[in-house]
Motif scaffolding. Sequence first.
Motif, PDB file in Angstrom:
ATOM      1  N   GLU A   1       5.624   7.195   0.635  1.00 53.05           N
ATOM      2  CA  GLU A   1       4.516   7.770   1.501  1.00 53.05           C
ATOM      3  C   GLU A   1       3.978   6.419   2.441  1.00 53.05           C
ATOM      4  O   GLU A   1       3.593   6.300   3.542  1.00 53.05           O
ATOM      5  N   LYS A   2       3.802   5.402   1.720  1.00 52.77           N
ATOM      6  CA  LYS A   2       3.314   4.076   2.109  1.00 52.77           C
ATOM      7  C   LYS A   2       4.207   3.501   3.144  1.00 52.77           C
ATOM      8  O   LYS A   2       3.672   3.028   4.381  1.00 52.77           O
ATOM      9  N   ILE A   3       5.494   3.584   2.930  1.00 51.94           N
ATOM     10  CA  ILE A   3       6.517   2.819   3.572  1.00 51.94           C
ATOM     11  C   ILE A   3       6.490   3.860   4.757  1.00 51.94           C
ATOM     12  O   ILE A   3       6.820   3.116   5.970  1.00 51.94           O
ATOM     13  N   TYR A   4       6.303   4.951   4.790  1.00 55.00           N
ATOM     14  CA  TYR A   4       6.526   5.943   5.860  1.00 55.00           C
ATOM     15  C   TYR A   4       5.384   5.532   6.871  1.00 55.00           C
ATOM     16  O   TYR A   4       5.814   5.346   8.052  1.00 55.00           O
ATOM     17  N   ARG A   5       4.102   5.194   6.251  1.00 56.88           N
ATOM     18  CA  ARG A   5       2.797   4.923   6.880  1.00 56.88           C
ATOM     19  C   ARG A   5       3.135   3.611   7.896  1.00 56.88           C
ATOM     20  O   ARG A   5       3.030   3.501   9.217  1.00 56.88           O
ATOM     21  N   VAL A   6       3.783   2.686   7.009  1.00 62.04           N
ATOM     22  CA  VAL A   6       3.924   1.095   7.660  1.00 62.04           C
ATOM     23  C   VAL A   6       5.056   1.222   8.684  1.00 62.04           C
ATOM     24  O   VAL A   6       4.950   0.755   9.685  1.00 62.04           O
ATOM     25  N   ASN A   7       6.092   1.935   8.460  1.00 62.81           N
ATOM     26  CA  ASN A   7       7.099   2.374   9.515  1.00 62.81           C
ATOM     27  C   ASN A   7       6.600   2.705  10.789  1.00 62.81           C
ATOM     28  O   ASN A   7       6.974   2.139  11.652  1.00 62.81           O
TER      29      ASN A   7
ATOM     30  N   ASP B   1      -2.959   0.739   2.735  1.00 66.20           N
ATOM     31  CA  ASP B   1      -1.390   0.502   2.694  1.00 66.20           C
ATOM     32  C   ASP B   1      -0.999  -0.979   2.730  1.00 66.20           C
ATOM     33  O   ASP B   1       0.040  -1.387   2.206  1.00 66.20           O
ATOM     34  N   TYR B   2      -1.987  -1.745   2.870  1.00 65.80           N
ATOM     35  CA  TYR B   2      -1.703  -3.359   3.130  1.00 65.80           C
ATOM     36  C   TYR B   2      -2.428  -3.918   1.828  1.00 65.80           C
ATOM     37  O   TYR B   2      -3.466  -3.906   1.409  1.00 65.80           O
TER      38      TYR B   2
ATOM     39  N   ASP C   1       3.657  -7.476   0.966  1.00 65.28           N
ATOM     40  CA  ASP C   1       4.888  -7.269   0.703  1.00 65.28           C
ATOM     41  C   ASP C   1       5.650  -5.950   0.844  1.00 65.28           C
ATOM     42  O   ASP C   1       6.896  -5.569   1.038  1.00 65.28           O
ATOM     43  N   VAL C   2       4.698  -5.111   1.530  1.00 61.30           N
ATOM     44  CA  VAL C   2       5.212  -3.686   1.872  1.00 61.30           C
ATOM     45  C   VAL C   2       6.001  -3.782   3.239  1.00 61.30           C
ATOM     46  O   VAL C   2       6.943  -3.138   3.679  1.00 61.30           O
ATOM     47  N   VAL C   3       5.669  -4.904   4.205  1.00 57.60           N
ATOM     48  CA  VAL C   3       6.188  -5.097   5.642  1.00 57.60           C
ATOM     49  C   VAL C   3       7.840  -5.226   5.250  1.00 57.60           C
ATOM     50  O   VAL C   3       8.629  -4.662   6.048  1.00 57.60           O
ATOM     51  N   PRO C   4       8.473  -6.151   4.360  1.00 57.54           N
ATOM     52  CA  PRO C   4       9.763  -6.189   4.406  1.00 57.54           C
ATOM     53  C   PRO C   4      10.414  -4.965   3.969  1.00 57.54           C
ATOM     54  O   PRO C   4      11.466  -4.794   4.133  1.00 57.54           O
ATOM     55  N   PHE C   5       9.752  -4.526   3.026  1.00 59.01           N
ATOM     56  CA  PHE C   5      10.591  -3.071   2.299  1.00 59.01           C
ATOM     57  C   PHE C   5      10.564  -2.165   3.572  1.00 59.01           C
ATOM     58  O   PHE C   5      11.731  -1.366   3.886  1.00 59.01           O
ATOM     59  N   SER C   6       9.297  -1.998   4.604  1.00 64.15           N
ATOM     60  CA  SER C   6       9.571  -0.944   5.671  1.00 64.15           C
ATOM     61  C   SER C   6      10.709  -1.587   6.788  1.00 64.15           C
ATOM     62  O   SER C   6      11.481  -0.677   7.310  1.00 64.15           O
ATOM     63  N   ILE C   7      10.751  -2.938   6.907  1.00 67.17           N
ATOM     64  CA  ILE C   7      11.559  -3.387   7.881  1.00 67.17           C
ATOM     65  C   ILE C   7      13.276  -2.924   7.281  1.00 67.17           C
ATOM     66  O   ILE C   7      13.888  -2.686   8.002  1.00 67.17           O
TER      67      ILE C   7
END
Length: 209
Positions: free
Chosen positions: A6-12, A60-61, A73-79
């Motif tokens: 869910e976090k990655i979805y929002r960061v996407n 989220d961040y 570190d959530v940003v590279p996962f989202s990318i």
Amino acid sequence: MQNLNEKIYRVNGDILATLTTGEDLAWGAMNELSIQRILYISSILFSFRFENKYNPYEIDYDFSVSLRGPFSDVVPFSIKFLLANKFIIINENDEIELAGRELPDMTSMPYYTERKEWIETIIYILGIYGEEKIYDFVFRDPQYQDNLQRNSMKEINLKSGNKTELTLRRLKAAFEGTLGKSALELDNKKYLEMYFEYVFSKILRGETE
């Protein structure tokens, strides 16, 4: 603990909003460092502009300090997710850009529209002052500098009342005093544009301490 997917979805949504807005303003492709900085500044400035509102980026961040700039570190996962699903590509300059395919409808995601519109506002402001002003703002950030000087990898506080927000608000009263009642009538873009014109003029004159 919140669901990582869910976090990655929002960061996407935040990253796609960043790239879409950058493309609309003819910025072209961006590297990951610029995306990290834009999302950090968006997170920090939200609480400054909206003193009594929930900051939707806060959950989220988890930005920490590096010599190159803030890093979550959530940003590279989202990318990686967006790359695997072919929403973005890495070009020959190792920069990130939209792949050109239709983007998913994320309007049902809580706070999506608010987050997207705020990122659009931040990129608009950064576009006015140029890339150098992004770096200037990030590295003058008092909270960031405090962690950097302490050589601390501790998570940077994004919650209301953090050191950066308090520093910005120290100048806010003086800034709004120069505008009078018209300050209340400014939209977000114009408010931040005029605020940072005021702040950067103070920085140049050495009057922000």
